[in-house]
Design a protein around this motif. Sequence first.
Motif, PDB file in Angstrom:
ATOM      1  N   GLN A 144       0.834  -1.203   0.000  1.00 54.91           N
ATOM      2  CA  GLN A 144       0.000   0.000   0.000  1.00 54.91           C
ATOM      3  C   GLN A 144       0.872   1.259   0.000  1.00 54.91           C
ATOM      4  OE1 GLN A 144      -2.614  -0.446   3.352  1.00 54.91           O
ATOM      5  NE2 GLN A 144      -4.105  -1.632   2.176  1.00 54.91           N
ATOM      6  N   PHE A 145       1.911   1.276   0.826  1.00 58.93           N
ATOM      7  CA  PHE A 145       2.818   2.427   0.852  1.00 58.93           C
ATOM      8  C   PHE A 145       3.493   2.626  -0.500  1.00 58.93           C
ATOM      9  CE2 PHE A 145       3.064   2.076   5.632  1.00 58.93           C
ATOM     10  CZ  PHE A 145       2.508   3.320   5.872  1.00 58.93           C
ATOM     11  N   ASP A 146       3.882   1.527  -1.144  1.00 60.07           N
ATOM     12  CA  ASP A 146       4.536   1.635  -2.450  1.00 60.07           C
ATOM     13  C   ASP A 146       3.606   2.282  -3.482  1.00 60.07           C
ATOM     14  OD1 ASP A 146       6.892   0.542  -1.498  1.00 60.07           O
ATOM     15  OD2 ASP A 146       6.429  -1.490  -2.226  1.00 60.07           O
ATOM     16  N   LYS A 147       2.342   1.922  -3.455  1.00 60.34           N
ATOM     17  CA  LYS A 147       1.371   2.521  -4.381  1.00 60.34           C
ATOM     18  C   LYS A 147       1.166   4.002  -4.080  1.00 60.34           C
ATOM     19  CE  LYS A 147      -1.028  -1.801  -5.134  1.00 60.34           C
ATOM     20  NZ  LYS A 147      -2.149  -2.640  -4.745  1.00 60.34           N
ATOM     21  N   ILE A 148       1.039   4.324  -2.812  1.00 59.31           N
ATOM     22  CA  ILE A 148       0.855   5.726  -2.409  1.00 59.31           C
ATOM     23  C   ILE A 148       2.077   6.542  -2.821  1.00 59.31           C
ATOM     24  CG2 ILE A 148       0.730   7.273  -0.411  1.00 59.31           C
ATOM     25  CD1 ILE A 148      -0.970   5.015   0.953  1.00 59.31           C
ATOM     26  N   LYS A 149       3.277   6.023  -2.529  1.00 60.88           N
ATOM     27  CA  LYS A 149       4.509   6.739  -2.887  1.00 60.88           C
ATOM     28  C   LYS A 149       4.618   6.923  -4.395  1.00 60.88           C
ATOM     29  CE  LYS A 149       7.610   4.213  -1.002  1.00 60.88           C
ATOM     30  NZ  LYS A 149       8.897   3.650  -0.588  1.00 60.88           N
ATOM     31  N   TRP A 150       4.229   5.902  -5.158  1.00 64.57           N
ATOM     32  CA  TRP A 150       4.308   5.982  -6.611  1.00 64.57           C
ATOM     33  C   TRP A 150       3.407   7.101  -7.141  1.00 64.57           C
ATOM     34  CZ3 TRP A 150       7.027   4.625 -10.696  1.00 64.57           C
ATOM     35  CH2 TRP A 150       6.449   4.736 -11.945  1.00 64.57           C
ATOM     36  N   PHE A 151       2.148   7.103  -6.738  1.00 66.58           N
ATOM     37  CA  PHE A 151       1.215   8.116  -7.236  1.00 66.58           C
ATOM     38  C   PHE A 151       1.588   9.517  -6.743  1.00 66.58           C
ATOM     39  CE2 PHE A 151      -1.527   4.322  -7.773  1.00 66.58           C
ATOM     40  CZ  PHE A 151      -1.716   4.438  -9.138  1.00 66.58           C
ATOM     41  N   ASP A 152       1.995   9.638  -5.491  1.00 63.94           N
ATOM     42  CA  ASP A 152       2.433  10.937  -4.968  1.00 63.94           C
ATOM     43  C   ASP A 152       3.658  11.439  -5.728  1.00 63.94           C
ATOM     44  OD1 ASP A 152       0.398  10.859  -3.104  1.00 63.94           O
ATOM     45  OD2 ASP A 152       1.708  10.474  -1.379  1.00 63.94           O
ATOM     46  N   SER A 153       4.598  10.539  -6.000  1.00 62.38           N
ATOM     47  CA  SER A 153       5.819  10.915  -6.714  1.00 62.38           C
ATOM     48  C   SER A 153       5.520  11.322  -8.151  1.00 62.38           C
ATOM     49  CB  SER A 153       6.829   9.760  -6.701  1.00 62.38           C
ATOM     50  OG  SER A 153       7.268   9.492  -5.392  1.00 62.38           O
ATOM     51  N   MET A 154       4.613  10.613  -8.797  1.00 65.58           N
ATOM     52  CA  MET A 154       4.222  10.977 -10.159  1.00 65.58           C
ATOM     53  C   MET A 154       3.566  12.348 -10.180  1.00 65.58           C
ATOM     54  SD  MET A 154       5.327   8.651 -12.141  1.00 65.58           S
ATOM     55  CE  MET A 154       4.470   8.984 -13.660  1.00 65.58           C
ATOM     56  N   ARG A 155       2.730  12.624  -9.218  1.00 65.13           N
ATOM     57  CA  ARG A 155       2.038  13.907  -9.139  1.00 65.13           C
ATOM     58  C   ARG A 155       3.031  15.053  -8.905  1.00 65.13           C
ATOM     59  NH1 ARG A 155      -0.828  13.339  -4.591  1.00 65.13           N
ATOM     60  NH2 ARG A 155       0.660  14.596  -3.449  1.00 65.13           N
ATOM     61  N   GLU A 156       4.015  14.827  -8.042  1.00 70.02           N
ATOM     62  CA  GLU A 156       4.991  15.853  -7.685  1.00 70.02           C
ATOM     63  C   GLU A 156       6.136  15.958  -8.687  1.00 70.02           C
ATOM     64  OE1 GLU A 156       5.006  18.074  -5.023  1.00 70.02           O
ATOM     65  OE2 GLU A 156       2.941  17.397  -4.755  1.00 70.02           O
ATOM     66  N   GLY A 157       6.329  14.908  -9.481  1.00 65.42           N
ATOM     67  CA  GLY A 157       7.417  14.916 -10.458  1.00 65.42           C
ATOM     68  C   GLY A 157       8.783  14.651  -9.857  1.00 65.42           C
ATOM     69  N   ARG A 158       8.808  14.027  -8.691  1.00 63.35           N
ATOM     70  CA  ARG A 158      10.071  13.676  -8.021  1.00 63.35           C
ATOM     71  C   ARG A 158       9.813  12.520  -7.065  1.00 63.35           C
ATOM     72  NH1 ARG A 158      10.554  16.065  -2.771  1.00 63.35           N
ATOM     73  NH2 ARG A 158       8.698  17.287  -2.294  1.00 63.35           N
ATOM     74  N   ASP A 159      10.879  11.835  -6.709  1.00 64.03           N
ATOM     75  CA  ASP A 159      10.775  10.707  -5.784  1.00 64.03           C
ATOM     76  C   ASP A 159      10.536  11.239  -4.372  1.00 64.03           C
ATOM     77  OD1 ASP A 159      10.927   8.326  -4.411  1.00 64.03           O
ATOM     78  OD2 ASP A 159      13.002   7.899  -4.956  1.00 64.03           O
ATOM     79  N   LEU A 160       9.445  10.830  -3.770  1.00 58.92           N
ATOM     80  CA  LEU A 160       9.095  11.318  -2.439  1.00 58.92           C
ATOM     81  C   LEU A 160       9.540  10.379  -1.319  1.00 58.92           C
ATOM     82  CD1 LEU A 160       5.574  12.864  -3.099  1.00 58.92           C
ATOM     83  CD2 LEU A 160       7.751  14.030  -2.827  1.00 58.92           C
ATOM     84  N   CYS A 161      10.308   9.358  -1.657  1.00 59.61           N
ATOM     85  CA  CYS A 161      10.834   8.471  -0.626  1.00 59.61           C
ATOM     86  C   CYS A 161      11.662   9.302   0.344  1.00 59.61           C
ATOM     87  CB  CYS A 161      11.696   7.389  -1.250  1.00 59.61           C
ATOM     88  SG  CYS A 161      12.363   6.215  -0.065  1.00 59.61           S
ATOM     89  N   GLY A 162      11.357   9.183   1.625  1.00 55.93           N
ATOM     90  CA  GLY A 162      12.068   9.927   2.651  1.00 55.93           C
ATOM     91  C   GLY A 162      11.389  11.223   3.052  1.00 55.93           C
ATOM     92  N   SER A 163      10.227  11.509   2.468  1.00 59.68           N
ATOM     93  CA  SER A 163       9.569  12.791   2.738  1.00 59.68           C
ATOM     94  C   SER A 163       8.319  12.685   3.618  1.00 59.68           C
ATOM     95  CB  SER A 163       9.190  13.472   1.422  1.00 59.68           C
ATOM     96  OG  SER A 163       8.202  12.718   0.742  1.00 59.68           O
ATOM     97  N   TYR A 164       7.968  11.493   4.018  1.00 55.23           N
ATOM     98  CA  TYR A 164       6.772  11.314   4.853  1.00 55.23           C
ATOM     99  C   TYR A 164       7.149  11.425   6.329  1.00 55.23           C
ATOM    100  CZ  TYR A 164       4.723   9.737   0.503  1.00 55.23           C
ATOM    101  OH  TYR A 164       4.282   9.671  -0.794  1.00 55.23           O
ATOM    102  N   GLU A 165       6.163  11.664   7.176  1.00 57.87           N
ATOM    103  CA  GLU A 165       6.424  11.870   8.610  1.00 57.87           C
ATOM    104  C   GLU A 165       7.195  10.714   9.250  1.00 57.87           C
ATOM    105  OE1 GLU A 165       3.170  14.314  10.886  1.00 57.87           O
ATOM    106  OE2 GLU A 165       2.215  12.771   9.643  1.00 57.87           O
ATOM    107  N   PHE A 166       6.854   9.508   8.876  1.00 58.41           N
ATOM    108  CA  PHE A 166       7.449   8.333   9.508  1.00 58.41           C
ATOM    109  C   PHE A 166       8.820   7.981   8.942  1.00 58.41           C
ATOM    110  CE2 PHE A 166       4.585   6.974   6.136  1.00 58.41           C
ATOM    111  CZ  PHE A 166       5.435   6.210   5.338  1.00 58.41           C
ATOM    112  N   CYS A 167       9.267   8.675   7.911  1.00 57.89           N
ATOM    113  CA  CYS A 167      10.532   8.330   7.252  1.00 57.89           C
ATOM    114  C   CYS A 167      11.746   8.514   8.159  1.00 57.89           C
ATOM    115  CB  CYS A 167      10.695   9.131   5.965  1.00 57.89           C
ATOM    116  SG  CYS A 167       9.531   8.628   4.679  1.00 57.89           S
ATOM    117  N   GLY A 168      11.620   9.303   9.184  1.00 57.46           N
ATOM    118  CA  GLY A 168      12.718   9.456  10.131  1.00 57.46           C
ATOM    119  C   GLY A 168      13.036   8.177  10.878  1.00 57.46           C
TER     120      GLY A 168
END
Length: 64
Positions: free
Chosen positions: A9-33
Amino acid sequence: MSFRTEQDQFDKIKWFDSMREGRDLCGSYEFCGECRKESKYPCARAAHRWQNGYIRLAVLRAQK
């Protein structure tokens, strides 16, 4: 829910969010710390640690 299902589920969310933003959002969510990228199902495990407030404590021993 298993870590595997949650990671999917996280992979799908990250994929769609990253496509929308035009960049890889891995590491940008609250829990990524809490992420340890080398672990299996890193996002699911990081979210679990973040939600439950797990912290790692170091134990120091005095030298004699």
